[in-house]
Design an enzyme around this catalytic site. Structure first.
Site, PDB file in Angstrom:
ATOM      1  N   THR A   9     -12.531 -66.864  75.478  1.00  0.00           N
ATOM      2  CA  THR A   9     -13.357 -66.979  76.674  1.00  0.00           C
ATOM      3  C   THR A   9     -13.804 -65.626  77.191  1.00  0.00           C
ATOM      4  OG1 THR A   9     -12.106 -68.969  77.245  1.00  0.00           O
ATOM      5  CG2 THR A   9     -13.495 -68.035  78.940  1.00  0.00           C
ATOM      6  N   ILE A  10     -12.909 -64.648  77.253  1.00  0.00           N
ATOM      7  CA  ILE A  10     -13.330 -63.361  77.808  1.00  0.00           C
ATOM      8  C   ILE A  10     -14.309 -62.658  76.874  1.00  0.00           C
ATOM      9  CG2 ILE A  10     -11.281 -63.077  79.236  1.00  0.00           C
ATOM     10  CD1 ILE A  10     -10.212 -61.067  77.193  1.00  0.00           C
ATOM     11  N   THR A  16      -7.761 -64.386  81.122  1.00  0.00           N
ATOM     12  CA  THR A  16      -8.278 -65.424  81.998  1.00  0.00           C
ATOM     13  C   THR A  16      -7.413 -65.670  83.239  1.00  0.00           C
ATOM     14  OG1 THR A  16      -9.694 -66.590  80.437  1.00  0.00           O
ATOM     15  CG2 THR A  16      -8.638 -67.929  82.116  1.00  0.00           C
ATOM     16  N   CYS A  24      -0.503 -68.867  71.276  1.00  0.00           N
ATOM     17  CA  CYS A  24      -1.505 -68.361  70.334  1.00  0.00           C
ATOM     18  C   CYS A  24      -0.926 -67.386  69.317  1.00  0.00           C
ATOM     19  CB  CYS A  24      -2.658 -67.701  71.099  1.00  0.00           C
ATOM     20  SG  CYS A  24      -3.445 -68.788  72.302  1.00  0.00           S
ATOM     21  N   THR A  25       0.371 -67.318  69.202  1.00  0.00           N
ATOM     22  CA  THR A  25       1.139 -66.625  68.154  1.00  0.00           C
ATOM     23  C   THR A  25       1.012 -65.107  68.162  1.00  0.00           C
ATOM     24  OG1 THR A  25      -0.458 -66.655  66.303  1.00  0.00           O
ATOM     25  CG2 THR A  25       0.840 -68.667  66.669  1.00  0.00           C
ATOM     26  N   GLU A  26       0.629 -64.496  69.310  1.00  0.00           N
ATOM     27  CA  GLU A  26       0.576 -63.036  69.335  1.00  0.00           C
ATOM     28  C   GLU A  26       1.711 -62.401  70.130  1.00  0.00           C
ATOM     29  OE1 GLU A  26      -1.729 -63.963  73.146  1.00  0.00           O
ATOM     30  OE2 GLU A  26      -1.227 -64.902  71.231  1.00  0.00           O
ATOM     31  N   SER A  33      -0.417 -64.336  81.314  1.00  0.00           N
ATOM     32  CA  SER A  33      -1.072 -65.222  80.358  1.00  0.00           C
ATOM     33  C   SER A  33      -0.103 -66.138  79.627  1.00  0.00           C
ATOM     34  CB  SER A  33      -1.824 -64.388  79.315  1.00  0.00           C
ATOM     35  OG  SER A  33      -2.738 -63.523  79.923  1.00  0.00           O
ATOM     36  N   CYS A  34       1.041 -65.596  79.226  1.00  0.00           N
ATOM     37  CA  CYS A  34       1.890 -66.293  78.273  1.00  0.00           C
ATOM     38  C   CYS A  34       3.334 -66.364  78.753  1.00  0.00           C
ATOM     39  CB  CYS A  34       1.863 -65.580  76.923  1.00  0.00           C
ATOM     40  SG  CYS A  34       0.209 -65.323  76.288  1.00  0.00           S
ATOM     41  N   GLY A  55      -0.111 -70.120  79.424  1.00  0.00           N
ATOM     42  CA  GLY A  55       0.033 -70.770  78.128  1.00  0.00           C
ATOM     43  C   GLY A  55       1.494 -70.716  77.702  1.00  0.00           C
ATOM     44  N   ASN A 103       4.229 -67.468  71.197  1.00  0.00           N
ATOM     45  CA  ASN A 103       3.626 -68.174  72.321  1.00  0.00           C
ATOM     46  C   ASN A 103       2.606 -69.183  71.836  1.00  0.00           C
ATOM     47  OD1 ASN A 103       1.864 -66.059  71.470  1.00  0.00           O
ATOM     48  ND2 ASN A 103       0.683 -66.353  73.341  1.00  0.00           N
TER      49      ASN A 103
END
Length: 950
Positions: free
Chosen positions: A765-766, A344, A574-576, A359-360, A388, A572
């Site tokens: 979202t994507i 995003t 979202c934990t990835e 992103s992160c 994020g 991060n």
């Protein structure tokens, strides 16, 4: 008095002044609440029968009166003074279902459908092809008769080439919602709404609704062009798309939204590559999402069409390529075909004057006020442009620790976390999506028990963070103590400073030394607890509030390719992402640039298209690597870190769709095997692509000394974890199918362009844009209302509908049954067993299967994956078994715990529930509080208030 002779209950205090009703013939009448009472009474009598004593009659009288009040109250919240009779009936259904009168509501739904079909086949006494006498109000206030021919032309274009859709029901829906004096913009919205209300009975109407929205978007996009048609049709727009795109770019540059460098491309060459027909293939949820959040606008008027948007993003990513035009076209093809989608922030900002594309961001906060308040500033600057945040707070001293500078006592880390949470809420990325952060704390921190309570709705609100995500950063030594039912000691980090940077056996040894020192009285602040009791409390809070998530420190570090250059202190938002961070003057803020391969576009009935996947991944890695150099960095620590290490995170989405295409049941052994095979192929080609980029562009600065430089690939690093864990603490399949020996030699000799290459993000979202299931998630439901920042959307599993049609089982009764049974097939008798197994929802899959599949993926990843876990009937024992299994399976992180109560399908008709286009802002209910529902996790599926789901 019996129920059969009881008079209708009066409307209880309903204020009806001024509200008017549009009847089906287009005429208006005054609102009469007693008609609702009569209709409801008849509905109950039809199901329950007419026999009954006085008590039954009284109960029915009062029940119907209360339900009528609810309907009237809902109608008076409607923004317009006029409602349609169908809207009233929608509210009747909703009131029945909220009151759990499911049999009555189901009968009422079927009754409405039967009468709607009768009207559409001749029961309606209006002349065929005609509609209500309506005049449309122009922007200047003048009125003209509705141009029905134009409406039918637009609709015919939207229907072209789509199976199982016709104009008649759309026009019927339109006729019941338009009114005399409707504005042109409202008419455009009403036509879209007319199509989208039919999605539940026929999913292909989603594409019809999308094309009708596209018609509106085309009108907006060309409204500034001199001599352009007021509303061009698709054929006209397609012919002029290249010219429009060149004009749009010049305009966007003039008003300061797009980087002037884009004008230096050979615009004739790149615009000649546009594929206008691809606009027609975007689903409604995808196009509405683009419209609301991504397409450039000026004062609310969108002037960027979808293919122009994808080209702008592609050009922005190709700015520093040698043959910019060729690469821009290559990138555009990948994006516009939905074979791959960038994250995003990249979509928001690529090609703009502030290209913050990452992103992160991961940070470590040090134990002093300058670092703490510097951390708040950094969070705000990073979040401003859609980043994020994951914050490591472990170094901050705990409650009761001594403060040397003031000779005072610390209040601990919790008050600082509250400020961090408020900062994230305040910086909401310009309204595009909510700012969000996740705070990480190691399990040995003296404040960990207060940390567990941060998301509770009870207690001192000054020590709560209702909007911040939280995660436990758990060392292996703690899980060993849990297994052995031993004690666990909590410390303040100012007295045990090196624990923060230690992991594996080195951590365990040093931790035991500190425990001995505490017993000798050499450490001031410490507390001993029973490890299993702390573990149970961690799981209890996760169950009740959805936080803190469970993430594992040692696997993240022992398998990190960059352990020679630092320590992974957190993940991060979202934990990835698992990258090194460091506080201080020469500190590093970890940055990751994300994108996801659409796995559904790379499989057929026979399995993976390996060659296509290789081509996609090769281009995708190049795009992600370009982000590092093009990126707009808001803080120097992020720039320094990203340019040194150049990490990227290539992931996947559409995993559930790929299973359906191959006819693989999500809870089967075959699904676990496909998780393994698909992750292996993704990993192999991504590593190869980064190595080839290194041969072309050079390796990243800290390559020497990394695991890569020693020929140790992610699959090989499993041995590091196995060595540290010992026997019985790692259960994972290590099989492979590709030529990894050749790739190891290739990496050793050529190097790597990126320190990290792989990470599976949520893609919520994507994946909406691409029209596939998000990330690696199983399907949540087969029919449901999806909520996000663009409103509420009816979602039907198109794979299921196709199969049911082939077997003659798709009809209105099936739709009603899917609503009644919460989108699950399990209790619908006439659905064959093979379809029930293939389309099992997340809560119907054995949770250990999700962990097994995740473990198969994790062995191929140099970072981690956003893994949600689902429990239909959670208990303490099941939670304990599931998360211990996750640890033994070598997972690096877990994400949300989903429980059945956190997800519910609107059992009323889904027609009319779709939000934003009605003109009514979407106002979703907040997630259930633990006090109200102890089984509800804090983030329900697709909760629009949860940034992690955006």
């Amino acid at each position: 008095m019996t129920a059969s002779t009881a008079p209708p209950a009066p409307a209880h205090g309903a204020a009806t002044t001024g509200l008017r009703v549009i009847r089906r013939d287009g005429t208006e009448t005054a609102f009469d609440a007693s008609k609702i009472t009569v209709a409801m009474t008849k509905a109950f009598l039809a199901v329950e029968g007419t026999a009954g004593d006085a008590a039954h009659s009284s109960r029915l009288h009062h029940l119907v009166g209360e339900l009528t009040d609810q309907v009237v109250a809902a109608l008076h919240r409607h923004p317009a003074p006029v409602v349609h009779v169908e809207q009233i009936q929608d509210q009747v259904e909703l009131a029945l279902m909220r009151g759990e009168h499911h049999r009555v509501a189901r009968s009422y739904v079927l009754y409405r459908e039967e009468h709607a079909q009768a009207r559409s086949t001749g029961g309606d006494d209006r002349e065929a092809g005609s509609g209500p006498d309506v005049r449309v109000t122009a922007p200047d206030g003048t009125r003209a008769p509705l141009d029905r021919a134009r409406v039918e032309t637009v609709l015919a274009e939207a229907l072209a080439g789509i199976d199982d859709v016709t104009a008649a029901p759309v026009l019927s829906e339109l006729d019941r919602t338009v009114y005399d004096g409707i504005t042109a913009d409202e008419l455009s919205q009403a036509l879209v709404m007319a199509a989208r209300t039919l999605v539940e009975r026929e999913p292909n109407y989603s594409l019809v609704a999308s094309r009708l929205l596209l018609d509106r978007l085309r009108a907006e996009a060309v409204s500034h062009l001199a001599g352009a048609p007021e509303t061009p049709d698709q054929a006209t727009m397609a012919a002029g798309y290249p010219a429009y795109t060149r004009d749009y770019l010049r305009r966007a540059i003039d008003i300061g939204l797009v980087d002037p460098e884009l004008a230096t491309f050979d615009l004739d060459r790149v615009t000649a590559a546009l594929r206008p027909e691809r606009d027609l293939e975007i689903g409604f949820l995808g196009l509405q999402t683009l419209y609301d959040r991504y397409l450039l606008h000026e004062r609310g008027t969108r002037f960027e069409l979808p293919q122009a948007f994808f080209l702008r993003v592609a050009m922005g990513l190709a700015l520093r390529e040698d043959d910019r035009e060729a690469r821009a076209i290559e990138f555009y093809e990948l994006l516009s075909s939905f074979d791959f989608m960038a994250s995003t922030p990249t979509l928001f900002n690529s090609g703009t004057t502030r290209p913050q594309l990452s992103s992160c961001f991961l940070t470590t906060v040090d134990d002093d006020l300058e670092s703490i308040f510097g951390g708040y500033r950094n969070n705000a600057l990073l979040a401003k442009y859609s980043g994020g945040l994951g914050n490591d707070w472990t170094p901050v001293r705990g409650l009761g620790a001594h403060i040397r500078g003031t000779n005072g006592v610390s209040q601990g880390v919790v008050p600082f976390l509250k400020i961090a949470g408020d900062t994230a809420v305040a910086v909401n990325q310009g309204g595009k999506r909510k700012g969000a952060a996740c705070a990480y704390l190691e399990t040995w921190h003296i404040d960990v028990e207060e940390f567990l309570d941060l998301r509770k709705n009870t207690g001192d609100d000054r020590r709560r963070t209702h909007d911040m995500n939280t995660a436990n950063w758990v060392p292996d030594e703690f899980l060993r103590r849990v297994q052995a039912d031993a004690t666990w000691t909590l410390f303040s980090p100012d007295e045990v400073p090196d624990l923060h940077d230690l992991y594996g056996n080195a951590f365990a040894e040093r931790y035991q030394e500190y425990e001995a020192a505490a017993q000798r009285g050499e450490i001031r602040v410490h507390r001993t607890v029973r490890a299993v009791e702390l573990w149970r409390r961690m799981l209890t809070m996760l169950f009740e509030t959805g936080h803190p998530w469970i993430t594992f420190k040692d696997p993240c570090n022992l398998r990190s390719p960059q352990q020679h250059a630092g320590v992974v202190h957190s993940s991060n938002l979202c934990t990835e992402i698992t990258l090194n961070t460091r506080a201080g003057e020469d500190g590093e803020v970890a940055v990751c640039n994300l994108g996801s391969v659409n796995l559904a576009a790379h499989v057929g009935p026979e399995g993976l298209d390996a060659d296509k996947l290789r081509r996609t991944v090769t281009t995708a890695v190049r795009m992600l690597d370009n982000v590092v150099d093009i990126n707009f960095y808001t803080i120097p620590e992020a720039r320094r870190s990203n340019l040194r290490h150049r990490p990227v995170g290539l992931g996947m989405m559409g995993f559930s769709d790929a299973l359906f295409t191959q006819r693989i049941a999500p809870g089967s052994d075959a699904a676990v095997e496909f998780a393994d095979v698909s992750a292996e192929a993704l990993s192999f080609h991504a590593i190869a692509a980064s190595s080839d980029l290194a041969a072309e562009r050079g390796s990243y600065a800290t390559f020497d000394g990394s695991l890569w430089s020693r020929g140790i690939l992610p699959i090989d690093s499993l041995q590091h974890l196995a060595d540290a864990r010992g026997a019985g603490e790692l259960e994972i399949d290590r099989s492979s199918t590709l030529d990894w020996d050749a790739l190891r030699e290739r990496v050793r000799s050529q190097g790597m362009r990126n320190s990290n290459v792989l990470a599976i993000a949520p893609t919520a979202t994507i994946s909406n844009i691409c029209g596939v299931g998000q990330s690696i998630e199983p399907i949540h439901l087969n029919l449901y209302v999806k909520s996000n920042m663009s409103g509420d959307f009816t979602v039907v599993n198109p794979h299921l509908v196709r199969d049911l049609k082939e077997r003659g089982l798709w009809d209105e009764v099936m739709v009603a049954d899917l609503k009644y049974f919460d989108g699950s097939l399990a209790d619908i008798d006439r659905v064959p067993g093979d379809l029930k197994e293939l389309y099992a929802t997340a809560f119907e899959i054995e949770p250990r299967r999700l962990v097994e599949a995740a473990a198969r993926r994790q062995k191929w990843l140099d970072q981690a994956q956003s893994l949600n876990l689902y429990l239909a009937g959670p208990s303490g024992r099941k939670l304990d078994e599931l998360y211990r299994l996750a640890w033994r399976s070598g997972l690096k992180t877990t994400y949300y715990l989903r429980t059945r109560a956190a997800t519910s399908v609107e059992k009323s008709t889904l027609q009319g529930t779709d939000g934003r286009l009605t003109g009514v802002p979407s106002s979703p209910a907040p997630a259930a509080s633990p006090a109200a529902d102890p089984t509800a996790a804090a983030c329900s599926i697709d909760d629009p208030d949860c940034e992690a789901c955006q």
